[in-house]
Write an enzyme that holds these catalytic residues in place. Structure first.
Site, mmCIF file in Angstrom:
data_model
loop_
_atom_site.group_PDB
_atom_site.id
_atom_site.type_symbol
_atom_site.label_atom_id
_atom_site.label_comp_id
_atom_site.label_asym_id
_atom_site.label_seq_id
_atom_site.Cartn_x
_atom_site.Cartn_y
_atom_site.Cartn_z
ATOM 1 N N GLU A 1 -6.310 4.531 7.878
ATOM 2 C CA GLU A 1 -6.627 6.347 8.007
ATOM 3 C C GLU A 1 -7.750 6.857 7.126
ATOM 4 O O GLU A 1 -8.031 7.811 7.574
ATOM 5 C CB GLU A 1 -5.181 6.062 6.855
ATOM 6 C CG GLU A 1 -3.754 5.905 7.812
ATOM 7 C CD GLU A 1 -2.862 5.633 7.287
ATOM 8 O OE1 GLU A 1 -1.559 4.540 7.570
ATOM 9 O OE2 GLU A 1 -2.915 5.115 5.084
ATOM 10 N N GLU B 1 -4.917 -4.709 10.629
ATOM 11 C CA GLU B 1 -4.473 -3.856 11.469
ATOM 12 C C GLU B 1 -4.810 -3.514 12.038
ATOM 13 O O GLU B 1 -4.728 -2.011 12.358
ATOM 14 C CB GLU B 1 -4.514 -2.710 10.060
ATOM 15 C CG GLU B 1 -3.482 -3.956 8.104
ATOM 16 C CD GLU B 1 -3.214 -2.337 7.740
ATOM 17 O OE1 GLU B 1 -3.939 -1.300 7.330
ATOM 18 O OE2 GLU B 1 -2.456 -2.668 7.174
ATOM 19 N N HIS C 1 -10.074 1.463 5.248
ATOM 20 C CA HIS C 1 -8.279 0.955 5.788
ATOM 21 C C HIS C 1 -8.708 2.247 6.987
ATOM 22 O O HIS C 1 -9.104 3.351 6.251
ATOM 23 C CB HIS C 1 -7.332 1.972 4.758
ATOM 24 C CG HIS C 1 -6.035 2.083 5.359
ATOM 25 N ND1 HIS C 1 -5.871 2.462 6.279
ATOM 26 C CD2 HIS C 1 -5.114 0.888 4.828
ATOM 27 C CE1 HIS C 1 -3.939 2.279 6.285
ATOM 28 N NE2 HIS C 1 -4.009 1.741 5.966
ATOM 29 N N GLY D 1 2.764 -0.835 4.293
ATOM 30 C CA GLY D 1 2.642 0.249 3.867
ATOM 31 C C GLY D 1 4.091 0.593 3.476
ATOM 32 O O GLY D 1 4.872 0.783 2.524
ATOM 33 N N GLY E 1 2.731 2.332 10.814
ATOM 34 C CA GLY E 1 3.918 3.727 10.963
ATOM 35 C C GLY E 1 4.440 3.592 11.986
ATOM 36 O O GLY E 1 5.177 4.478 12.344
ATOM 37 N N ASN F 1 0.923 -1.053 0.249
ATOM 38 C CA ASN F 1 -0.226 -0.015 -0.095
ATOM 39 C C ASN F 1 1.234 1.377 0.181
ATOM 40 O O ASN F 1 1.403 1.209 0.908
ATOM 41 C CB ASN F 1 -1.137 0.033 1.282
ATOM 42 C CG ASN F 1 -2.034 1.634 1.497
ATOM 43 O OD1 ASN F 1 -1.700 2.265 0.092
ATOM 44 N ND2 ASN F 1 -3.045 1.431 2.477
ATOM 45 N N TRP F 2 0.957 1.650 -0.708
ATOM 46 C CA TRP F 2 1.899 2.833 -1.055
ATOM 47 C C TRP F 2 1.184 4.233 -0.617
ATOM 48 O O TRP F 2 1.864 5.160 -0.576
ATOM 49 C CB TRP F 2 2.062 3.905 -3.091
ATOM 50 C CG TRP F 2 2.789 2.322 -3.884
ATOM 51 C CD1 TRP F 2 3.422 1.173 -3.083
ATOM 52 C CD2 TRP F 2 3.324 3.173 -5.215
ATOM 53 N NE1 TRP F 2 4.057 0.210 -4.255
ATOM 54 C CE2 TRP F 2 4.131 1.248 -5.687
ATOM 55 C CE3 TRP F 2 3.176 3.565 -5.993
ATOM 56 C CZ2 TRP F 2 4.528 1.151 -6.253
ATOM 57 C CZ3 TRP F 2 3.480 3.477 -7.288
ATOM 58 C CH2 TRP F 2 4.020 2.527 -7.025
ATOM 59 N N LYS F 3 0.438 4.389 0.027
ATOM 60 C CA LYS F 3 -0.511 5.032 0.633
ATOM 61 C C LYS F 3 -0.403 6.210 -0.408
ATOM 62 O O LYS F 3 0.022 6.065 -1.664
ATOM 63 C CB LYS F 3 0.079 5.989 2.292
ATOM 64 C CG LYS F 3 -0.181 4.217 2.740
ATOM 65 C CD LYS F 3 -0.162 4.998 4.107
ATOM 66 C CE LYS F 3 -0.255 2.850 4.999
ATOM 67 N NZ LYS F 3 0.135 3.382 6.927
ATOM 68 N N SER G 1 3.127 -2.131 10.342
ATOM 69 C CA SER G 1 4.827 -2.483 10.436
ATOM 70 C C SER G 1 5.682 -3.650 10.264
ATOM 71 O O SER G 1 6.287 -4.415 11.256
ATOM 72 C CB SER G 1 5.353 -2.229 12.286
ATOM 73 O OG SER G 1 5.067 -0.747 12.272
HETATM 74 O O1 LIG Z 1 -1.548 -0.397 4.501
HETATM 75 C C1 LIG Z 1 -0.884 -0.607 5.195
HETATM 76 C C2 LIG Z 1 -1.007 -0.791 6.952
HETATM 77 O O2 LIG Z 1 -1.172 0.560 6.906
HETATM 78 C C3 LIG Z 1 0.653 -0.661 7.427
HETATM 79 O O3 LIG Z 1 1.105 0.350 7.359
HETATM 80 P P1 LIG Z 1 3.242 0.164 7.788
HETATM 81 O O4 LIG Z 1 3.423 -1.338 7.421
HETATM 82 O O5 LIG Z 1 3.514 1.496 7.003
HETATM 83 O O6 LIG Z 1 2.912 -0.082 9.175
#
Ligand SMILES: O=C[C@H](O)COP(=O)(O)O
Length: 248
Positions: free
Chosen positions: A97, A163, A95, A228, A169, A9-11, A207
């Site tokens: 977020e 998650e 998600h 992420g 994060g 997930n590049w966000k 993470s």
């Molecule tokens: O979509 C991915 C999750 O929000 C995990 O993010 P992360 O690997 O940066 O903790």
């Protein structure tokens, strides 16, 4: 292709030039090529990614989808049909977020799930508790409430991503015991509500890095990872994919 599913997930990250470098590096990485993998760029870059990924084993995912499943006057929205049209196979829904910053609640998420399956996409439905809910001991009830949204999807191919918000994060990955406990709980909840737990894959996210992925994937209850930050680093992401392949 079998094996643990790894979705990057590049966000809200990327630029055309950087995406080209990253995607070409992913395609050159043998571990990524051998794994069951997808990447989720921002909407703005789905076309570029689709063109670069054409013919590769790396599938395309979107980070969200409109709840409106018919074209029309919905400024700013992107429909499931559009995502399928540009080549998406998966779409993240709910998600944490988006729940946090855009107040996405159960009714809206139920409509998004329906719109995704109507467009032939595989929803990756995200659930997870906050630190306060974990510490209060209410986390399993919170997850059960979030999973109830899947009621209307019985029989559809769907993925659930657990998650814990406090692990996203933060570098504070959930313990192996916590991950296994929650994944088994989620499976049981899905079996009770939908009789479909066998067909629903449950990914872990929060993470996930190269140095913890193998232990996480060793759990029978874990079908893969939603990654992420590490998905933007081809070495880290490649090593996560390598760990996924080792624990088929
Ligand atoms: O979509 C991915 C999750 O929000 C995990 O993010 P992360 O690997 O940066 O903790």
């Amino acid at each position: 292709m079998t094996g643990k599913l790894v979705i990057g997930n590049w966000k809200m990250n990327g630029r055309l030039a950087a995406n080209l470098v990253l995607i070409e590096a992913l395609q050159a990485d043998a571990a990524v090529q051998a794994a069951r993998v997808a990447v989720a760029p921002p909407f703005a870059y789905l076309g570029q990614a689709a063109a670069l990924l054409a013919g590769s084993n790396i599938a395309l995912a979107a980070q969200d989808v409109s709840a409106f499943d018919k074209d029309g006057a919905y400024t700013g929205e992107v429909s499931g049909a559009m995502l399928a049209d540009v080549g998406c196979r998966y779409v993240l829904i709910g998600h944490s977020e988006r729940r946090q910053y855009f107040a996405e609640g159960h009714d809206l998420l139920a409509r998004k799930l329906q719109a995704a399956v109507a467009a032939g996409l595989i929803p990756v439905y995200c659930v997870g508790e906050t630190l306060a809910e974990r510490e209060a001991g209410t986390y399993k009830a919170v997850i059960a409430g979030q999973l109830a949204v899947l009621g209307a999807l019985a029989g559809y191919d769907c993925v659930v991503a657990y998650e814990p918000v406090w692990a996203i994060g933060t570098g504070r990955v959930a313990s192996i015991e916590q991950i296994d406990d929650m994944h088994q709980y989620i499976r049981e909840a899905l079996l009770q509500c939908h009789g479909a737990s066998g067909s629903i894959r449950v990914l872990y996210g929060g993470s996930v890095k190269a140095d913890n992925a193998e232990a996480i994937f060793a759990l029978q209850s874990v079908d893969g990872a939603l990654v992420g930050g590490a998905s933007l680093d081809v070495d880290n992401f490649g090593r996560i994919c390598q760990a996924a392949k080792k624990t088929v």
